[in-house]
Design a protein around this motif. Structure first.
Motif, PDB file in Angstrom:
ATOM      1  N   GLN A 121       0.844  -1.206   0.000  1.00 28.82           N
ATOM      2  CA  GLN A 121       0.000   0.000   0.000  1.00 28.82           C
ATOM      3  C   GLN A 121       0.869   1.242   0.000  1.00 28.82           C
ATOM      4  O   GLN A 121       1.856   1.326   0.722  1.00 28.82           O
ATOM      5  CB  GLN A 121      -0.928   0.012   1.209  1.00 28.82           C
ATOM      6  CG  GLN A 121      -1.930   1.172   1.195  1.00 28.82           C
ATOM      7  CD  GLN A 121      -2.866   1.151   2.399  1.00 28.82           C
ATOM      8  OE1 GLN A 121      -2.497   0.700   3.464  1.00 28.82           O
ATOM      9  NE2 GLN A 121      -4.091   1.637   2.211  1.00 28.82           N
ATOM     10  N   GLN A 124      -2.955   7.889  -0.762  1.00 32.95           N
ATOM     11  CA  GLN A 124      -3.617   8.891   0.068  1.00 32.95           C
ATOM     12  C   GLN A 124      -5.040   8.420   0.331  1.00 32.95           C
ATOM     13  O   GLN A 124      -5.766   8.084  -0.609  1.00 32.95           O
ATOM     14  CB  GLN A 124      -3.620  10.247  -0.640  1.00 32.95           C
ATOM     15  CG  GLN A 124      -4.247  11.374   0.155  1.00 32.95           C
ATOM     16  CD  GLN A 124      -4.224  12.695  -0.609  1.00 32.95           C
ATOM     17  OE1 GLN A 124      -3.950  12.714  -1.808  1.00 32.95           O
ATOM     18  NE2 GLN A 124      -4.498  13.789   0.074  1.00 32.95           N
ATOM     19  N   SER A 133      -7.286  13.708   5.331  1.00 29.11           N
ATOM     20  CA  SER A 133      -6.720  12.556   4.629  1.00 29.11           C
ATOM     21  C   SER A 133      -5.365  12.236   5.236  1.00 29.11           C
ATOM     22  O   SER A 133      -4.799  13.019   6.003  1.00 29.11           O
ATOM     23  CB  SER A 133      -6.586  12.832   3.127  1.00 29.11           C
ATOM     24  OG  SER A 133      -5.631  13.857   2.886  1.00 29.11           O
ATOM     25  N   GLU A 134      -4.835  11.079   4.875  1.00 35.36           N
ATOM     26  CA  GLU A 134      -3.531  10.663   5.359  1.00 35.36           C
ATOM     27  C   GLU A 134      -2.831   9.829   4.303  1.00 35.36           C
ATOM     28  O   GLU A 134      -3.475   9.229   3.430  1.00 35.36           O
ATOM     29  CB  GLU A 134      -3.665   9.865   6.663  1.00 35.36           C
ATOM     30  CG  GLU A 134      -4.484   8.599   6.532  1.00 35.36           C
ATOM     31  CD  GLU A 134      -4.740   7.920   7.867  1.00 35.36           C
ATOM     32  OE1 GLU A 134      -4.587   8.579   8.910  1.00 35.36           O
ATOM     33  OE2 GLU A 134      -5.090   6.723   7.846  1.00 35.36           O
ATOM     34  N   ARG A 136      -0.757   6.548   3.531  1.00 38.20           N
ATOM     35  CA  ARG A 136      -0.614   5.230   4.135  1.00 38.20           C
ATOM     36  C   ARG A 136       0.388   4.390   3.356  1.00 38.20           C
ATOM     37  O   ARG A 136       0.340   4.327   2.125  1.00 38.20           O
ATOM     38  CB  ARG A 136      -1.957   4.492   4.183  1.00 38.20           C
ATOM     39  CG  ARG A 136      -2.978   5.103   5.115  1.00 38.20           C
ATOM     40  CD  ARG A 136      -4.228   4.235   5.167  1.00 38.20           C
ATOM     41  NE  ARG A 136      -5.295   4.864   5.948  1.00 38.20           N
ATOM     42  CZ  ARG A 136      -6.512   4.343   6.101  1.00 38.20           C
ATOM     43  NH1 ARG A 136      -6.810   3.181   5.525  1.00 38.20           N
ATOM     44  NH2 ARG A 136      -7.423   4.976   6.813  1.00 38.20           N
ATOM     45  N   ALA A 156       3.182  -0.769   9.161  1.00 39.82           N
ATOM     46  CA  ALA A 156       2.081   0.050   8.649  1.00 39.82           C
ATOM     47  C   ALA A 156       2.218   1.449   9.241  1.00 39.82           C
ATOM     48  O   ALA A 156       2.239   1.609  10.461  1.00 39.82           O
ATOM     49  CB  ALA A 156       0.733  -0.561   9.026  1.00 39.82           C
ATOM     50  N   GLN A 158       0.884   5.610   9.011  1.00 39.35           N
ATOM     51  CA  GLN A 158      -0.048   6.623   8.507  1.00 39.35           C
ATOM     52  C   GLN A 158       0.480   7.994   8.916  1.00 39.35           C
ATOM     53  O   GLN A 158       0.928   8.171  10.049  1.00 39.35           O
ATOM     54  CB  GLN A 158      -1.453   6.429   9.082  1.00 39.35           C
ATOM     55  CG  GLN A 158      -2.095   5.089   8.777  1.00 39.35           C
ATOM     56  CD  GLN A 158      -1.715   4.007   9.762  1.00 39.35           C
ATOM     57  OE1 GLN A 158      -1.573   4.265  10.952  1.00 39.35           O
ATOM     58  NE2 GLN A 158      -1.544   2.795   9.281  1.00 39.35           N
ATOM     59  N   ALA A 176       5.509   9.309   5.684  1.00 33.33           N
ATOM     60  CA  ALA A 176       5.234   7.907   5.998  1.00 33.33           C
ATOM     61  C   ALA A 176       6.342   7.000   5.488  1.00 33.33           C
ATOM     62  O   ALA A 176       6.719   6.028   6.157  1.00 33.33           O
ATOM     63  CB  ALA A 176       3.890   7.501   5.389  1.00 33.33           C
TER      64      ALA A 176
END
Length: 200
Positions: A121, A124, A133-134, A136, A156, A158, A176
């Protein structure tokens, strides 16, 4: 439910860069920038070989976004990555890990530790109302020495986007990516013992 669908539809039109009746501008290209983060206080180690793979959707230069956990990712129409996310993240991780020791493209021998990294992944993700939003990023790492698996790690990360557009998403994904690379370096240092003569 109708309000949510409307919000998603409006967000889709805005982010896709709907340009009816206009000549489209050349896409704006982004990268992850220079890796200028402070050098982590980690021990030096022996050389490792890194194998890096990613899901097929990250092999082109699209800047991907989605709303919530939607199964339908979108791509910005007028924004691209300078290289594929696969290559950008691979280079960021290689740069970060090389601060503790050499990172090779392939094993010198079977005894050379091999780090296998899989990127699943890099996008956004917007809240349903489009107000936040973030970025990832999701990595899976496996460390192999000889024929033995020394460890596995799921990373993972964010990071909140400063603005709700492509530039904000890129900024969040830069952060990230750096955090994920730091976590990978820390895990590697804890999992792979420094070999004699490394000075660590």
């Amino acid at each position: 439910m109708t309000k949510m669908h409307s919000a998603v539809f409006i967000l889709t039109l805005a982010l896709a860069g709907c340009g009816i009746g206009r000549v489209p501008a050349p896409p704006t290209a982004f990268d992850l920038g220079l890796d200028a983060s402070p050098v982590p206080a980690l021990p030096a180690r022996q050389p490792i070989a890194m194998v890096f793979q990613a899901v097929p959707s990250l092999s082109d230069t699209s800047v991907i976004w989605r709303v919530g956990d939607s199964a339908a990712p979108k791509a910005y129409a007028t924004y691209r990555w300078a290289s594929s996310p696969t290559e950008l993240v691979r280079q960021r991780i290689a740069d970060r890990l090389s601060r503790q020791g050499p990172v090779l493209n392939e094993r010198v021998s079977l005894q050379t530790p091999q780090l296998q990294v899989y990127l699943s992944q890099f996008e956004q993700v917007f809240a349903a109302d489009g107000q936040s939003s973030e970025g990832r990023i999701l990595l899976q790492a496996v460390l192999v020495e000889g024929r033995a698996v020394l460890g596995q790690k799921r990373i993972a990360v964010q990071a909140a986007a400063p603005t709700q557009d492509a530039a904000g998403g890129v900024a969040a994904l830069r952060q990230a990516s750096s955090e994920a690379a730091d976590q990978l370096a820390q895990w590697l240092a804890a999992t792979l013992k420094p070999s004699p003569g490394t000075g660590g």
